[in-house]
Design a protein around this motif. Structure first.
Motif, PDB file in Angstrom:
ATOM      1  N   ASN A  33      41.373  55.349  44.863  1.00 60.89           N
ATOM      2  CA  ASN A  33      41.662  54.894  43.503  1.00 60.89           C
ATOM      3  C   ASN A  33      43.080  54.320  43.473  1.00 60.89           C
ATOM      4  O   ASN A  33      44.032  54.948  43.010  1.00 60.89           O
ATOM      5  N   VAL A  34      43.205  53.081  43.969  1.00 62.89           N
ATOM      6  CA  VAL A  34      44.496  52.416  44.168  1.00 62.89           C
ATOM      7  C   VAL A  34      44.416  51.010  43.596  1.00 62.89           C
ATOM      8  O   VAL A  34      43.439  50.293  43.852  1.00 62.89           O
ATOM      9  N   PRO A  35      45.420  50.550  42.827  1.00 62.04           N
ATOM     10  CA  PRO A  35      45.367  49.220  42.223  1.00 62.04           C
ATOM     11  C   PRO A  35      45.510  48.103  43.258  1.00 62.04           C
ATOM     12  O   PRO A  35      46.121  48.293  44.317  1.00 62.04           O
ATOM     13  N   VAL A  36      44.972  46.941  42.914  1.00 59.59           N
ATOM     14  CA  VAL A  36      44.968  45.815  43.842  1.00 59.59           C
ATOM     15  C   VAL A  36      45.330  44.508  43.136  1.00 59.59           C
ATOM     16  O   VAL A  36      45.251  44.391  41.917  1.00 59.59           O
ATOM     17  N   VAL A  37      45.732  43.533  43.941  1.00 66.74           N
ATOM     18  CA  VAL A  37      45.689  42.122  43.597  1.00 66.74           C
ATOM     19  C   VAL A  37      44.798  41.487  44.655  1.00 66.74           C
ATOM     20  O   VAL A  37      44.270  42.170  45.537  1.00 66.74           O
ATOM     21  N   PHE A  38      44.632  40.182  44.586  1.00 68.37           N
ATOM     22  CA  PHE A  38      43.848  39.476  45.599  1.00 68.37           C
ATOM     23  C   PHE A  38      44.755  38.469  46.284  1.00 68.37           C
ATOM     24  O   PHE A  38      45.585  37.820  45.637  1.00 68.37           O
ATOM     25  N   VAL A  39      44.638  38.371  47.597  1.00 71.37           N
ATOM     26  CA  VAL A  39      45.515  37.498  48.372  1.00 71.37           C
ATOM     27  C   VAL A  39      44.682  36.486  49.140  1.00 71.37           C
ATOM     28  O   VAL A  39      43.521  36.737  49.482  1.00 71.37           O
ATOM     29  N   SER A  40      45.315  35.341  49.395  1.00 67.87           N
ATOM     30  CA  SER A  40      44.666  34.286  50.164  1.00 67.87           C
ATOM     31  C   SER A  40      45.684  33.674  51.121  1.00 67.87           C
ATOM     32  O   SER A  40      46.808  33.358  50.715  1.00 67.87           O
ATOM     33  N   ILE A  41      45.299  33.529  52.381  1.00 72.07           N
ATOM     34  CA  ILE A  41      46.118  32.862  53.394  1.00 72.07           C
ATOM     35  C   ILE A  41      45.251  31.787  54.033  1.00 72.07           C
ATOM     36  O   ILE A  41      44.324  32.097  54.788  1.00 72.07           O
ATOM     37  N   GLY A  42      45.514  30.530  53.710  1.00 67.74           N
ATOM     38  CA  GLY A  42      44.730  29.454  54.291  1.00 67.74           C
ATOM     39  C   GLY A  42      43.249  29.556  54.010  1.00 67.74           C
ATOM     40  O   GLY A  42      42.420  29.194  54.850  1.00 67.74           O
ATOM     41  N   LEU A  76      41.541  32.307  53.667  1.00 68.99           N
ATOM     42  CA  LEU A  76      41.041  33.649  53.994  1.00 68.99           C
ATOM     43  C   LEU A  76      41.465  34.579  52.866  1.00 68.99           C
ATOM     44  O   LEU A  76      42.660  34.775  52.624  1.00 68.99           O
ATOM     45  N   ARG A  77      40.489  35.169  52.178  1.00 68.39           N
ATOM     46  CA  ARG A  77      40.763  35.912  50.948  1.00 68.39           C
ATOM     47  C   ARG A  77      40.339  37.370  51.089  1.00 68.39           C
ATOM     48  O   ARG A  77      39.316  37.682  51.707  1.00 68.39           O
ATOM     49  N   ALA A  78      41.117  38.263  50.496  1.00 73.11           N
ATOM     50  CA  ALA A  78      40.799  39.687  50.529  1.00 73.11           C
ATOM     51  C   ALA A  78      41.537  40.378  49.394  1.00 73.11           C
ATOM     52  O   ALA A  78      42.457  39.820  48.793  1.00 73.11           O
ATOM     53  N   PHE A  79      41.133  41.602  49.095  1.00 69.52           N
ATOM     54  CA  PHE A  79      41.909  42.392  48.144  1.00 69.52           C
ATOM     55  C   PHE A  79      43.090  43.005  48.886  1.00 69.52           C
ATOM     56  O   PHE A  79      43.046  43.232  50.097  1.00 69.52           O
ATOM     57  N   ALA A  80      44.176  43.260  48.129  1.00 66.88           N
ATOM     58  CA  ALA A  80      45.379  43.858  48.707  1.00 66.88           C
ATOM     59  C   ALA A  80      45.859  44.972  47.796  1.00 66.88           C
ATOM     60  O   ALA A  80      46.160  44.741  46.617  1.00 66.88           O
ATOM     61  N   GLN A  81      45.932  46.172  48.318  1.00 62.23           N
ATOM     62  CA  GLN A  81      46.426  47.297  47.544  1.00 62.23           C
ATOM     63  C   GLN A  81      47.916  47.122  47.246  1.00 62.23           C
ATOM     64  O   GLN A  81      48.675  46.651  48.091  1.00 62.23           O
ATOM     65  N   ILE A  82      48.325  47.494  46.035  1.00 60.37           N
ATOM     66  CA  ILE A  82      49.739  47.443  45.642  1.00 60.37           C
ATOM     67  C   ILE A  82      50.328  48.817  45.949  1.00 60.37           C
ATOM     68  O   ILE A  82      50.141  49.770  45.195  1.00 60.37           O
ATOM     69  N   ASP A  83      51.027  48.919  47.056  1.00 59.65           N
ATOM     70  CA  ASP A  83      51.557  50.213  47.490  1.00 59.65           C
ATOM     71  C   ASP A  83      53.028  50.311  47.112  1.00 59.65           C
ATOM     72  O   ASP A  83      53.913  49.926  47.874  1.00 59.65           O
ATOM     73  N   THR A  84      53.297  50.832  45.920  1.00 58.39           N
ATOM     74  CA  THR A  84      54.672  50.925  45.431  1.00 58.39           C
ATOM     75  C   THR A  84      55.491  51.953  46.204  1.00 58.39           C
ATOM     76  O   THR A  84      56.717  51.998  46.059  1.00 58.39           O
ATOM     77  N   GLY A  85      54.856  52.771  47.026  1.00 53.49           N
ATOM     78  CA  GLY A  85      55.580  53.729  47.854  1.00 53.49           C
ATOM     79  C   GLY A  85      55.884  53.217  49.244  1.00 53.49           C
ATOM     80  O   GLY A  85      56.505  53.921  50.047  1.00 53.49           O
TER      81      GLY A  85
END
Length: 315
Positions: free
Chosen positions: A168-177, A179-188
């Motif tokens: 149960n961790v918040p995400v944004v979505f990232v794209s590199i060229g 290639l797309r995936a979800f990315a967890q926002i790890d504030t720690g």
């Protein structure tokens, strides 16, 4: 919670546009002064727990809150303790022995994870952290230029709304060229020594290689994890920016200078054990996002407009 040990410099270029006042509580809530580990981007707040006041890391990458076993040598884990948080009178904390290279003034007292944070609305801004119990007014935030990112299946006050097997961790979505995936926002994830760190799992890196991206190998780094110190491969991606997007692919931020770090499976779980491409962002991204609001009761993360409280682009 991850900590790096190798120095690297990055330049951030601020795009100046109108932004919310840094001290404005956009979703109500109590204000806490933010403390860092020296120059580190990971945020701590001082909180009274179990009759003792200390610095707790606000860690959206951790699903279990904990306290320093050194502070409570005669207690048993898990420890039920009074906690001075909106909406809570008591809470359950694991007792841990922290091994950190950088700590806030007074030492690492504890970690506040999503077992608490998924039930609270939290706003990160220049002046500190606002924490409350009410969901945000979506119309108000949209009017101020905030962009919502749906957390459907990823992060919610209702654990039943998250996809089984995901933390149960918040995400944004990232794209590199492309290639797309979800990315967890790890504030720690204190990535002060390698700003704009993007940890990726092996499936993500394999696809990045197959895409023909120009990958420049850097020196490996050592990181401290729940399984101890381990070495990780480091790369720069040349000619392809990192795009931060919403769930529908709308652009939120563009970052040109970032570091890809390959995360191998270990005993800590998380993205490394996932079979699909997935990523994890270091805490330095919060500065690039600017005012950021975690709104789990509405299943959203809100990222403010580029401006005084957000860097926007990075070259």
């Amino acid at each position: 919670m991850t900590i790096m040990f190798r120095t690297h410099e990055a330049r951030l270029e601020a795009v100046m546009r109108p932004a919310p006042r840094a001290d404005e509580a956009l979703c109500e809530g109590r204000r806490y002064v933010a403390h860092s580990t020296g120059h580190g981007p990971a945020t701590h707040i001082r909180l009274a727990v179990g009759g003792t006041n200390g610095a707790l890391l606000v860690d959206y990458g951790a699903t279990r809150s904990s306290l320093s076993a050194a502070e409570f040598p005669h207690a048993y884990s898990p420890m039920i303790a009074e906690v001075d948080l909106p909406g809570f009178s008591h809470g359950s904390f694991a007792l841990r022995r922290y091994r950190m290279s950088r700590e806030p003034p007074g030492g690492q007292f504890g970690v506040l994870g999503t077992d608490f944070l998924s039930l609270l609305t939290t706003q990160f801004s220049e002046s500190g952290v606002h924490i409350g119990v009410k969901p945000c007014d979506a119309a108000k935030l949209r009017a101020k230029g905030f962009t919502p990112i749906s957390q459907d299946g990823f992060f919610s006050a209702d654990i039943g709304r998250t996809t089984r097997g995901r933390p149960n961790v918040p995400v944004v979505f990232v794209s590199i060229g492309g290639l797309r995936a979800f990315a967890q926002i790890d504030t720690g994830y204190d990535d002060a020594l390698e700003p704009h760190s993007v940890d990726v799992n092996e499936p993500f890196f394999d696809e990045l290689e197959r895409s023909g991206a120009t990958l420049e190998r850097g020196r490996d780094i050592w990181v401290a994890t729940c399984s101890g110190r381990e070495s990780r491969r480091v790369y720069k991606v040349r000619g392809r920016p990192l795009l931060i997007e919403t769930e529908t692919g709308a652009l939120v931020r563009r970052v040109d200078d970032f570091t890809v770090i390959v995360k191998r499976p270990n005993g800590c779980g998380g993205i490394a054990l996932m079979s699909m491409p997935a990523a994890q962002l270091g805490a330095s991204f919060l500065k690039t996002f600017g005012t950021t609001i975690f709104d789990p009761k509405s299943d959203r993360v809100w990222i403010g407009p580029e401006g005084r409280s957000g860097e926007g682009r990075s070259d």
